[in-house]
Motif scaffolding. Structure first.
Motif, PDB file in Angstrom:
ATOM      1  N   GLN A   1       0.820  -1.209   0.000  1.00  0.00           N
ATOM      2  CA  GLN A   1       0.000   0.000   0.000  1.00  0.00           C
ATOM      3  C   GLN A   1       0.857   1.264   0.000  1.00  0.00           C
ATOM      4  O   GLN A   1       0.525   2.256  -0.662  1.00  0.00           O
ATOM      5  CB  GLN A   1      -0.926  -0.002   1.221  1.00  0.00           C
ATOM      6  N   SER A   2       1.946   1.245   0.731  1.00  0.00           N
ATOM      7  CA  SER A   2       2.834   2.403   0.750  1.00  0.00           C
ATOM      8  C   SER A   2       3.411   2.682  -0.634  1.00  0.00           C
ATOM      9  O   SER A   2       3.458   3.830  -1.096  1.00  0.00           O
ATOM     10  CB  SER A   2       3.964   2.172   1.756  1.00  0.00           C
ATOM     11  N   SER A   3       3.833   1.609  -1.326  1.00  0.00           N
ATOM     12  CA  SER A   3       4.383   1.789  -2.669  1.00  0.00           C
ATOM     13  C   SER A   3       3.325   2.305  -3.639  1.00  0.00           C
ATOM     14  O   SER A   3       3.578   3.222  -4.433  1.00  0.00           O
ATOM     15  CB  SER A   3       4.946   0.457  -3.159  1.00  0.00           C
ATOM     16  N   GLU A   4       2.098   1.769  -3.559  1.00  0.00           N
ATOM     17  CA  GLU A   4       1.047   2.211  -4.473  1.00  0.00           C
ATOM     18  C   GLU A   4       0.639   3.659  -4.222  1.00  0.00           C
ATOM     19  O   GLU A   4       0.410   4.429  -5.172  1.00  0.00           O
ATOM     20  CB  GLU A   4      -0.171   1.289  -4.320  1.00  0.00           C
ATOM     21  N   ILE A   5       0.579   4.053  -2.972  1.00  0.00           N
ATOM     22  CA  ILE A   5       0.175   5.423  -2.660  1.00  0.00           C
ATOM     23  C   ILE A   5       1.252   6.414  -3.097  1.00  0.00           C
ATOM     24  O   ILE A   5       0.949   7.523  -3.561  1.00  0.00           O
ATOM     25  CB  ILE A   5      -0.142   5.541  -1.162  1.00  0.00           C
ATOM     26  N   ARG A   6       2.514   6.016  -2.992  1.00  0.00           N
ATOM     27  CA  ARG A   6       3.587   6.886  -3.479  1.00  0.00           C
ATOM     28  C   ARG A   6       3.470   7.077  -4.989  1.00  0.00           C
ATOM     29  O   ARG A   6       3.652   8.193  -5.509  1.00  0.00           O
ATOM     30  CB  ARG A   6       4.942   6.275  -3.124  1.00  0.00           C
ATOM     31  N   VAL A   7       3.163   5.994  -5.707  1.00  0.00           N
ATOM     32  CA  VAL A   7       3.008   6.104  -7.162  1.00  0.00           C
ATOM     33  C   VAL A   7       1.821   7.000  -7.509  1.00  0.00           C
ATOM     34  O   VAL A   7       1.911   7.864  -8.397  1.00  0.00           O
ATOM     35  CB  VAL A   7       2.838   4.704  -7.778  1.00  0.00           C
ATOM     36  N   LYS A   8       0.710   6.824  -6.806  1.00  0.00           N
ATOM     37  CA  LYS A   8      -0.466   7.660  -7.073  1.00  0.00           C
ATOM     38  C   LYS A   8      -0.190   9.121  -6.736  1.00  0.00           C
ATOM     39  O   LYS A   8      -0.675  10.029  -7.420  1.00  0.00           O
ATOM     40  CB  LYS A   8      -1.643   7.146  -6.255  1.00  0.00           C
ATOM     41  N   ARG A   9       0.604   9.357  -5.694  1.00  0.00           N
ATOM     42  CA  ARG A   9       0.950  10.736  -5.348  1.00  0.00           C
ATOM     43  C   ARG A   9       1.786  11.372  -6.446  1.00  0.00           C
ATOM     44  O   ARG A   9       1.574  12.538  -6.808  1.00  0.00           O
ATOM     45  CB  ARG A   9       1.706  10.740  -4.025  1.00  0.00           C
ATOM     46  N   ARG A  10       2.723  10.619  -7.005  1.00  0.00           N
ATOM     47  CA  ARG A  10       3.542  11.152  -8.094  1.00  0.00           C
ATOM     48  C   ARG A  10       2.682  11.394  -9.336  1.00  0.00           C
ATOM     49  O   ARG A  10       2.838  12.416 -10.025  1.00  0.00           O
ATOM     50  CB  ARG A  10       4.672  10.184  -8.407  1.00  0.00           C
ATOM     51  N   GLN A  11       1.782  10.488  -9.630  1.00  0.00           N
ATOM     52  CA  GLN A  11       0.912  10.671 -10.794  1.00  0.00           C
ATOM     53  C   GLN A  11      -0.003  11.890 -10.622  1.00  0.00           C
ATOM     54  O   GLN A  11      -0.253  12.627 -11.577  1.00  0.00           O
ATOM     55  CB  GLN A  11       0.073   9.411 -11.004  1.00  0.00           C
ATOM     56  N   ARG A  12      -0.499  12.101  -9.396  1.00  0.00           N
ATOM     57  CA  ARG A  12      -1.351  13.265  -9.168  1.00  0.00           C
ATOM     58  C   ARG A  12      -0.565  14.557  -9.319  1.00  0.00           C
ATOM     59  O   ARG A  12      -1.076  15.555  -9.858  1.00  0.00           O
ATOM     60  CB  ARG A  12      -1.968  13.181  -7.774  1.00  0.00           C
ATOM     61  N   ALA A  13       0.691  14.557  -8.894  1.00  0.00           N
ATOM     62  CA  ALA A  13       1.526  15.748  -9.062  1.00  0.00           C
ATOM     63  C   ALA A  13       1.802  16.014 -10.537  1.00  0.00           C
ATOM     64  O   ALA A  13       1.760  17.171 -10.995  1.00  0.00           O
ATOM     65  CB  ALA A  13       2.834  15.573  -8.292  1.00  0.00           C
ATOM     66  N   GLU A  14       2.070  14.964 -11.302  1.00  0.00           N
ATOM     67  CA  GLU A  14       2.292  15.145 -12.736  1.00  0.00           C
ATOM     68  C   GLU A  14       1.025  15.636 -13.435  1.00  0.00           C
ATOM     69  O   GLU A  14       1.089  16.462 -14.353  1.00  0.00           O
ATOM     70  CB  GLU A  14       2.757  13.822 -13.347  1.00  0.00           C
ATOM     71  N   GLU A  15      -0.131  15.137 -13.013  1.00  0.00           N
ATOM     72  CA  GLU A  15      -1.389  15.590 -13.617  1.00  0.00           C
ATOM     73  C   GLU A  15      -1.614  17.076 -13.362  1.00  0.00           C
ATOM     74  O   GLU A  15      -2.014  17.820 -14.268  1.00  0.00           O
ATOM     75  CB  GLU A  15      -2.545  14.770 -13.046  1.00  0.00           C
ATOM     76  N   ARG A  16      -1.374  17.510 -12.151  1.00  0.00           N
ATOM     77  CA  ARG A  16      -1.537  18.931 -11.845  1.00  0.00           C
ATOM     78  C   ARG A  16      -0.515  19.786 -12.580  1.00  0.00           C
ATOM     79  O   ARG A  16      -0.815  20.920 -12.966  1.00  0.00           O
ATOM     80  CB  ARG A  16      -1.427  19.148 -10.344  1.00  0.00           C
ATOM     81  N   ALA A  17       0.678  19.250 -12.761  1.00  0.00           N
ATOM     82  CA  ALA A  17       1.684  20.001 -13.519  1.00  0.00           C
ATOM     83  C   ALA A  17       1.259  20.153 -14.983  1.00  0.00           C
ATOM     84  O   ALA A  17       1.514  21.192 -15.603  1.00  0.00           O
ATOM     85  CB  ALA A  17       3.033  19.300 -13.432  1.00  0.00           C
ATOM     86  N   GLN A  18       0.597  19.124 -15.537  1.00  0.00           N
ATOM     87  CA  GLN A  18       0.120  19.231 -16.913  1.00  0.00           C
ATOM     88  C   GLN A  18      -1.040  20.208 -17.047  1.00  0.00           C
ATOM     89  O   GLN A  18      -1.300  20.750 -18.122  1.00  0.00           O
ATOM     90  CB  GLN A  18      -0.317  17.858 -17.421  1.00  0.00           C
ATOM     91  N   GLN A  19      -1.764  20.466 -15.964  1.00  0.00           N
ATOM     92  CA  GLN A  19      -2.893  21.393 -16.003  1.00  0.00           C
ATOM     93  C   GLN A  19      -2.473  22.850 -15.884  1.00  0.00           C
ATOM     94  O   GLN A  19      -3.287  23.738 -16.137  1.00  0.00           O
ATOM     95  CB  GLN A  19      -3.879  21.063 -14.871  1.00  0.00           C
ATOM     96  N   VAL A  20      -1.255  23.099 -15.500  1.00  0.00           N
ATOM     97  CA  VAL A  20      -0.811  24.480 -15.288  1.00  0.00           C
ATOM     98  C   VAL A  20      -0.869  25.312 -16.562  1.00  0.00           C
ATOM     99  O   VAL A  20      -1.377  26.442 -16.547  1.00  0.00           O
ATOM    100  CB  VAL A  20       0.600  24.491 -14.668  1.00  0.00           C
TER     101      VAL A  20
END
Length: 304
Positions: free
Chosen positions: A253-272
């Motif tokens: 779960q820790s590994s999956e949540i870290r991956v989802k956190r990175r993906q969410r950051a990349e998604e927000r960066a693409q929305q800028v």
């Protein structure tokens, strides 16, 4: 005969005057007022408070009660459950109850109506515009408490989402170090701050009061709208029911949540870039054109 009638009238007048003045001097109007003031000043505080209640009990409390009753009628039968759900999502802020939210809804509508009408009268607009302002103020005031609760719940969910990966890492380290799951959760609740720590502490209190671990975990997921937290709770409940080692589940779960956190950051960066388009067009480019083309326009105007 005239003398007898005059004597009789005088006698009746004297009798009536005597009856009118028969009261004692202490019972006259001024004396009664003085006696009342003296009695009030010398009476116990409890009797004075009962005889002369404060302004809040005489005016504000009845107004709030009527507003609460009207709010329940306007919101519908399922309003208390919906508001209680929103309060749980917002973390049950101090002073926020279902009755207060319903009361603030009605008072907000009345305040918005008065503010809209006053703004229209001050601006001196026509009657249709005044009506639109009054209706708009009423609607805005009616939905203002709900919007405020929604915003608080959204901010709380964002805080939980940011704190979840670090909390699960600490939980994983504690379990791998030899602590049980409940003790590891207690360590995370004590050594961290924020909404997630409060929710974990509440889950521990529910477990201490006799609720099962699976029920407490499901309650934790029900009080939040964060998808990662719901997925973590589902995995932990399944591991608890199937007997899977908790440390292994926490590591995954820790590994999956870290991956989802990175993906969410990349998604927000693409929305800028998309979000920057509107202020760039309407705020930055006009100023740039004014500075760059302004002197040229002035020169052209002087030439012609």
């Amino acid at each position: 005969m005239v003398l007898v009638l005059g004597t009789l009238l005088v006698t009746v007048s004297v009798v009536l005057l005597a009856l009118a003045l028969r009261e004692e001097p202490d019972q006259r109007g001024v004396a009664r007022s003085l006696a009342l003031i003296e009695a009030t000043s010398t009476a116990p505080a409890a009797l004075v408070a009962e005889a002369d209640p404060p302004f809040r009990e005489r005016t504000l409390d009845p107004l709030l009660d009527r507003s609460r009753t009207l709010g329940r009628r306007l919101a519908g039968r399922d309003a208390p459950e919906r508001i209680r759900r929103r309060l749980d999502l917002a973390g049950n802020p101090p002073g926020w109850t279902v009755d207060r939210v319903l009361t603030w809804t009605v008072l907000g509508a009345l305040t918005g109506l008065g503010a809209g009408a006053l703004a229209g009268l001050v601006l001196g607009v026509a009657f249709p515009v005044l009506l639109v302002l009054a209706v708009g103020g009423t609607v805005a005031g009616f939905y203002a408490p709900g919007l405020l609760l929604y915003q608080r719940a959204y901010d709380r969910a964002e805080q939980v989402s940011r704190a979840l990966p670090d909390a699960i890492d600490l939980l994983t380290i504690s379990v791998e170090a030899g602590l049980g799951f409940d003790a590891a959760v207690q360590q995370v609740a004590q050594n961290t701050t924020g909404p997630l720590a409060d929710e974990l502490a509440r889950m521990l209190r529910e477990m201490q009061l006799g609720q099962g671990r699976a029920g407490a975990l499901r309650g934790l997921a029900a009080r939040s709208t964060v998808p990662e937290l719901r997925a973590f709770v589902g995995a932990m409940v399944q591991a608890d029911s199937l007997g899977i080692p908790v440390a292994q589940v926490l590591r995954v779960q820790s590994s999956e949540i870290r991956v989802k956190r990175r993906q969410r950051a990349e998604e927000r960066a693409q929305q800028v870039p998309v979000k920057m388009t509107v202020p760039l067009i309407f705020c930055i480019l006009p100023c740039l054109f004014l500075v760059v083309l302004g002197p040229a326009v002035l020169s052209i105007m002087d030439a012609f």
